[in-house]
Design an enzyme around this catalytic site. Structure first.
Site, PDB file in Angstrom:
ATOM      1  N   HIS A 105      31.170  11.109 159.661  1.00  0.00           N
ATOM      2  CA  HIS A 105      32.000  11.478 158.522  1.00  0.00           C
ATOM      3  C   HIS A 105      32.948  10.354 158.120  1.00  0.00           C
ATOM      4  O   HIS A 105      33.203  10.152 156.933  1.00  0.00           O
ATOM      5  CB  HIS A 105      32.799  12.739 158.866  1.00  0.00           C
ATOM      6  CG  HIS A 105      33.580  13.300 157.730  1.00  0.00           C
ATOM      7  ND1 HIS A 105      33.003  13.929 156.656  1.00  0.00           N
ATOM      8  CD2 HIS A 105      34.912  13.320 157.494  1.00  0.00           C
ATOM      9  CE1 HIS A 105      33.933  14.326 155.814  1.00  0.00           C
ATOM     10  NE2 HIS A 105      35.106  13.962 156.293  1.00  0.00           N
TER      11      HIS A 105
ATOM     12  N   ASP B 257      30.040  10.119 143.264  1.00  0.00           N
ATOM     13  CA  ASP B 257      28.941  10.936 143.767  1.00  0.00           C
ATOM     14  C   ASP B 257      29.294  11.541 145.118  1.00  0.00           C
ATOM     15  O   ASP B 257      30.129  11.022 145.856  1.00  0.00           O
ATOM     16  CB  ASP B 257      27.644  10.125 143.888  1.00  0.00           C
ATOM     17  CG  ASP B 257      27.793   8.905 144.778  1.00  0.00           C
ATOM     18  OD1 ASP B 257      28.082   9.069 145.974  1.00  0.00           O
ATOM     19  OD2 ASP B 257      27.610   7.776 144.280  1.00  0.00           O
TER      20      ASP B 257
ATOM     21  N   HIS C 287      33.474  19.289 151.960  1.00  0.00           N
ATOM     22  CA  HIS C 287      34.100  20.011 153.071  1.00  0.00           C
ATOM     23  C   HIS C 287      33.170  21.154 153.435  1.00  0.00           C
ATOM     24  O   HIS C 287      33.549  22.326 153.420  1.00  0.00           O
ATOM     25  CB  HIS C 287      35.495  20.513 152.689  1.00  0.00           C
ATOM     26  CG  HIS C 287      36.544  20.181 153.699  1.00  0.00           C
ATOM     27  ND1 HIS C 287      37.481  21.070 154.152  1.00  0.00           N
ATOM     28  CD2 HIS C 287      36.792  19.024 154.368  1.00  0.00           C
ATOM     29  CE1 HIS C 287      38.270  20.491 155.042  1.00  0.00           C
ATOM     30  NE2 HIS C 287      37.871  19.242 155.188  1.00  0.00           N
TER      31      HIS C 287
ATOM     32  N   HIS D  79      30.841  21.960 156.329  1.00  0.00           N
ATOM     33  CA  HIS D  79      30.814  22.722 157.578  1.00  0.00           C
ATOM     34  C   HIS D  79      32.115  23.473 157.850  1.00  0.00           C
ATOM     35  O   HIS D  79      32.077  24.634 158.292  1.00  0.00           O
ATOM     36  CB  HIS D  79      30.458  21.806 158.748  1.00  0.00           C
ATOM     37  CG  HIS D  79      29.022  21.366 158.728  1.00  0.00           C
ATOM     38  ND1 HIS D  79      28.561  20.293 159.461  1.00  0.00           N
ATOM     39  CD2 HIS D  79      27.952  21.843 158.056  1.00  0.00           C
ATOM     40  CE1 HIS D  79      27.255  20.141 159.232  1.00  0.00           C
ATOM     41  NE2 HIS D  79      26.874  21.065 158.394  1.00  0.00           N
TER      42      HIS D  79
ATOM     43  N   GLY E  97      32.612   7.477 146.304  1.00  0.00           N
ATOM     44  CA  GLY E  97      32.105   8.823 146.515  1.00  0.00           C
ATOM     45  C   GLY E  97      32.124   9.191 147.975  1.00  0.00           C
ATOM     46  O   GLY E  97      32.985   8.752 148.750  1.00  0.00           O
TER      47      GLY E  97
ATOM     48  N   GLN F 186      41.226  22.983 159.675  1.00  0.00           N
ATOM     49  CA  GLN F 186      42.575  22.697 159.209  1.00  0.00           C
ATOM     50  C   GLN F 186      43.143  23.881 158.426  1.00  0.00           C
ATOM     51  O   GLN F 186      42.413  24.605 157.749  1.00  0.00           O
ATOM     52  CB  GLN F 186      42.575  21.458 158.301  1.00  0.00           C
ATOM     53  CG  GLN F 186      41.914  20.247 158.912  1.00  0.00           C
ATOM     54  CD  GLN F 186      40.473  20.089 158.499  1.00  0.00           C
ATOM     55  OE1 GLN F 186      39.697  21.037 158.524  1.00  0.00           O
ATOM     56  NE2 GLN F 186      40.094  18.883 158.112  1.00  0.00           N
TER      57      GLN F 186
ATOM     58  N   GLU G  80      43.973  16.884 162.463  1.00  0.00           N
ATOM     59  CA  GLU G  80      43.768  16.738 161.019  1.00  0.00           C
ATOM     60  C   GLU G  80      44.656  17.711 160.247  1.00  0.00           C
ATOM     61  O   GLU G  80      44.284  18.208 159.184  1.00  0.00           O
ATOM     62  CB  GLU G  80      42.291  16.912 160.681  1.00  0.00           C
ATOM     63  CG  GLU G  80      41.441  15.810 161.312  1.00  0.00           C
ATOM     64  CD  GLU G  80      39.949  15.941 161.049  1.00  0.00           C
ATOM     65  OE1 GLU G  80      39.557  16.801 160.231  1.00  0.00           O
ATOM     66  OE2 GLU G  80      39.173  15.186 161.659  1.00  0.00           O
ATOM     67  N   SER G  81      45.848  17.980 160.792  1.00  0.00           N
ATOM     68  CA  SER G  81      46.818  18.801 160.073  1.00  0.00           C
ATOM     69  C   SER G  81      47.009  18.244 158.669  1.00  0.00           C
ATOM     70  O   SER G  81      47.025  17.024 158.461  1.00  0.00           O
ATOM     71  CB  SER G  81      48.159  18.812 160.809  1.00  0.00           C
ATOM     72  OG  SER G  81      48.049  19.475 162.052  1.00  0.00           O
TER      73      SER G  81
END
Length: 757
Positions: free
Chosen positions: A54, A511, A105, A107, A548, A251, A323-324
């Protein structure tokens, strides 16, 4: 007790959970080679999230580099910042620039639909903010499993509520997007979020830490345990919620905090107190510190004890991986720190100096007075693994492409054609989507000129001149499945056309490339073909690529989603009052409105909605595409809008002419009567040939439109007139608009009501 750098150097054989953190053995060994020792626990955490699929694009980087073939400046558009920044920035004239980007976003939105979708919106908004722009609008390309599937009834309402809840609270209009249903997305929905922002050229900011002694300030929300490893891990392996690593906390978003963060940041920009800035997205502090330092001219020192926490029990590894949401990091000159903090206090935004830019090239992070990270930030942020994954055209594709539509039975009579129209209009992908879009505020801020269900969204940028921008996102995954290169180009062409029908000149693209596992050679072939198709298309159309997102591992078990390269196209319109809407104008507003079709219709049904809905068939080759024709057609539509020739314009895509007539008529309740002449009525009504637009205009303007079409080399024909309360296809059938509307509006509310929503 934390694992320190000193301890790591003296205990080389200590076991480490590199596999549990998603690293491959060779990646772990490479980290040891880079450091000359084993990593500390904190370093391992940083590398694991930053080297995830990611964050690092390790399977796609070799293909994405080819986008460099597309010039950053063309006659259509000029990039001020492009691929590699938080978001691309393009000049739109009059000293204005816009920045826009689409990300996934997926999953997280399956695990927790509301928060997954909400934080997807929040993350892309902060990307736009980090470029120095005020966010002014959002869009949401969404894809779900079959409408009647029980899990769709769980995921769809939560995702829509999350998108709407976060965006509405921020006061950002949702001006467009897509809602698509297909079996392949069951268990793996696609939640893509786009944001657009506006700035003056001189306000552009970049993500880099420069100036030795400058302070690193973390501001916004406190750091918590939500989202530890969230998107970076969730999006980096084949999705299987039975694995422990697949169940990190998604999150949790706070849009009211984000609204304060936006206004606070814009005031900080205006006061010229920021020399570099980075939002906290996937990988959190690991990302912000390493990317800022890697892009700057020095190193960075951070004291992790100074990070404000919502949970005092968090380990340093968890703090680095959290990842707050609603957090940013700014680089600020020492003399400006107090002014910076004062503005944050005024907005009730927590701000803390947690480090500074240092001489040299090291990122050093301390915890409880001891060093737990000592790395070259470039190796974390930019020098991760690069894979040239095996790719191979799948063996099954020959049979799929050979299985065309010639043997499928077609409606032969007027009543059969009418039944087919109603069946398609009432199918999940062509039905009314207002159950979704009515949950979004489309007009907040007062600058929305066009919004759903228009072909593209349009926003006013400058009140005095009327300067505006239009945006559309598109992708037909069935076409991309049949031919990924052409499917990607068809997505580009449709978004390009949807912008042009509004009267805006297309100028640039972003994209979001959603595919299955990159470890599958067939998926990598699809991905590579889609990239090549987009490059060819952008070179032909003259549209720079601003940047993108790539989303891999979108599959459930061994079943990948349809390849879904979503393309967003930005257009510029000199004066939004010259826009062209989709719907036929109500009677009394115009006299003698005529309906014309621009473009050529061919017998093209492979991958069509008709083949899917009526026959459950997917095979053959998707429609042919002529990009030069698309370019000339767009030019014609823009010139016609500037001259005020058109009452309406609507792109023909899924469902063909029949669907375009229905949507144009239902928009304002104005019927139509059309004649198909000697054409095969089934082909004329339902073919999905590209490069076609349905327009209506006053008969007095028809000669000028004919001149423009002739000059552009665009085929044209008069179909009929607007008026009445029915849709008539002469010699075939007549359907009342009330009957069509009843069928069109029913599917989504009925399916969700049946599921208890």
């Amino acid at each position: 007790m934390a694992d320190t750098v000193e301890n790591a150097a003296s205990s080389p054989d200590q076991p480490q959970p590199w596999a549990e953190l998603g690293l491959k053995e060779d990646e772990y060994l490479r980290i040891r080679e880079i450091l000359g020792r084993r990593p500390t626990g904190a370093e391992l955490a940083m590398y694991s999230v930053m080297w995830s699929e990611h964050c690092s694009y390790k399977s796609s980087k070799v293909h994405l580099r080819k986008f460099a073939e597309v010039p950053a400046e063309t006659p259509a558009g000029k990039l001020l910042a492009g691929i590699g920044e938080n978001a691309g920035v393009i000049d739109i004239g009059q000293g204005y620039a816009v920045t826009f980007k689409v990300e996934s976003h997926n999953h997280p939105s399956y695990v927790e639909p509301y928060q997954g979708a909400a934080t997807g919106v929040g993350g892309i908004v902060r990307d736009i903010l980090a470029m120095g722009a005020r966010p002014i609008g959002v869009m949401d390309p969404l894809r779900f499993g079959p409408l009647d599937a029980p899990d769709t009834a769980r995921v769809l309402p939560g995702v829509v509520a999350g998108v709407g809840g976060y965006g509405n609270c921020l006061g950002l209009p949702n001006i467009g997007g897509e809602v698509v249903f297909d079996q392949s997305y069951l268990g793996n929905p696609l939640v893509n979020a786009l944001c657009i922002g506006v700035l003056r050229h001189e306000d552009l900011h970049l993500a880099k830490a420069t100036g030795v002694g400058n302070k690193a300030i973390l501001y916004g929300a406190a750091t918590g345990g939500d989202g530890i490893g969230g998107a970076s891990i969730l999006a980096s392996e084949t999705f299987d919620d039975t694995k422990p690593s697949k169940r990190p906390a998604v999150q949790v978003g706070d849009p009211f905090m984000e609204k304060l963060l936006i206004e606070c940041t814009l005031e900080l920009f205006a006061a010229k107190l920021i020399t570099g800035i980075q939002d906290f997205g996937a990988a959190g502090i690991s990302c912000a510190t390493s990317e800022l330092a890697a892009a700057g001219d020095g190193g960075m020192h951070v004291d992790l004890d100074l990070v404000p926490l919502r949970d005092s029990t968090l380990s340093p590894e968890e703090i680095l991986m959290s990842e707050s949401q609603e957090r940013m990091m700014a680089i600020v000159e020492p003399d400006d720190v107090e002014a910076f903090l004062a503005i944050c206090r005024r907005w009730d935004v927590q701000a803390t100096v947690i480090g500074e830019v240092t001489d040299g090239d090291r990122l050093i992070i301390d915890w409880h007075g001891e060093t737990i990270v000592d790395v070259d930030p470039k190796t974390v942020a930019h020098e991760g693994p690069v894979y040239e994954r095996p790719l191979a055209r799948p063996d099954w594709l020959d049979a799929v492409q050979a299985s065309g539509v010639d043997g499928l039975s077609r409606p032969a009579s007027g009543p059969e054609l009418a039944d087919t129209l109603l069946r398609l209009v009432g199918s999940p992908n062509l039905c009314d989507k207002s159950w979704v879009t009515d949950q979004y505020d489309r007009y907040v801020r007062g600058n929305s000129v066009l919004a759903q269900p228009e072909d593209s969204g349009m926003l006013r940028i400058d009140d005095a001149s009327g300067l505006g921008v239009a945006l559309a996102t598109d992708c037909n995954g069935r076409f991309a499945y049949l031919n990924p290169r052409r499917g990607a180009q068809l997505a580009l062409a449709e978004a390009y056309r949807n912008v042009a029908v509004s009267g805006a000149q297309p100028v640039a693209i972003t994209d979001c490339l959603n595919f299955g596992s990159p470890e599958d050679p067939a998926v990598m072939w699809q991905f590579s073909e889609a990239i090549e198709g987009l490059i060819e298309g952008c070179l032909e159309l003259g549209t720079p690529v601003t940047g993108g997102n790539v989303s891999f591992y979108n599959q459930t078990g061994d079943t990948a989603i349809l390849p879904t390269p979503v393309v967003g196209v930005l257009g510029v319109i000199d004066d939004v009052t010259a826009r062209t809407p989709v719907g036929f104008a109500p009677s009394g507003e115009v006299d003698g409105a005529e309906i014309w079709l621009l473009g050529e219709t061919r017998d093209e049904f492979a991958g069509s909605v008709w083949a899917d809905v009526v026959h459950g068939h997917l095979g053959g080759q998707p429609p042919a595409l002529d990009l030069d024709h698309e370019k000339r057609l767009a030019g014609l539509l823009v010139r016609a809008a500037r001259r005020g020739l058109l009452n309406s314009a609507h792109d023909l895509s899924e469902g063909g002419l029949a669907q375009a007539l229905v949507e144009s008529a239902l928009r304002y309740g104005v019927g139509a009567s059309v004649s198909l002449g000697d054409d095969d009525p089934f082909v004329a009504l339902f073919s999905e040939s590209t490069g076609r637009v349905l327009v209506s205009l006053s008969s007095a303007n028809a000669p000028e439109l004919i001149d423009l079409a002739t000059e552009a080399g665009i085929p044209f024909r008069r179909l009929g007139t607007t008026g009445g309360d029915s849709l008539e296809v002469e010699g075939q059938f007549t359907l009342s608009l009330d009957e069509i509307r009843t069928v069109w509006q029913a599917p989504i509310p009925a399916a969700l009501a049946a599921a208890g929503h």
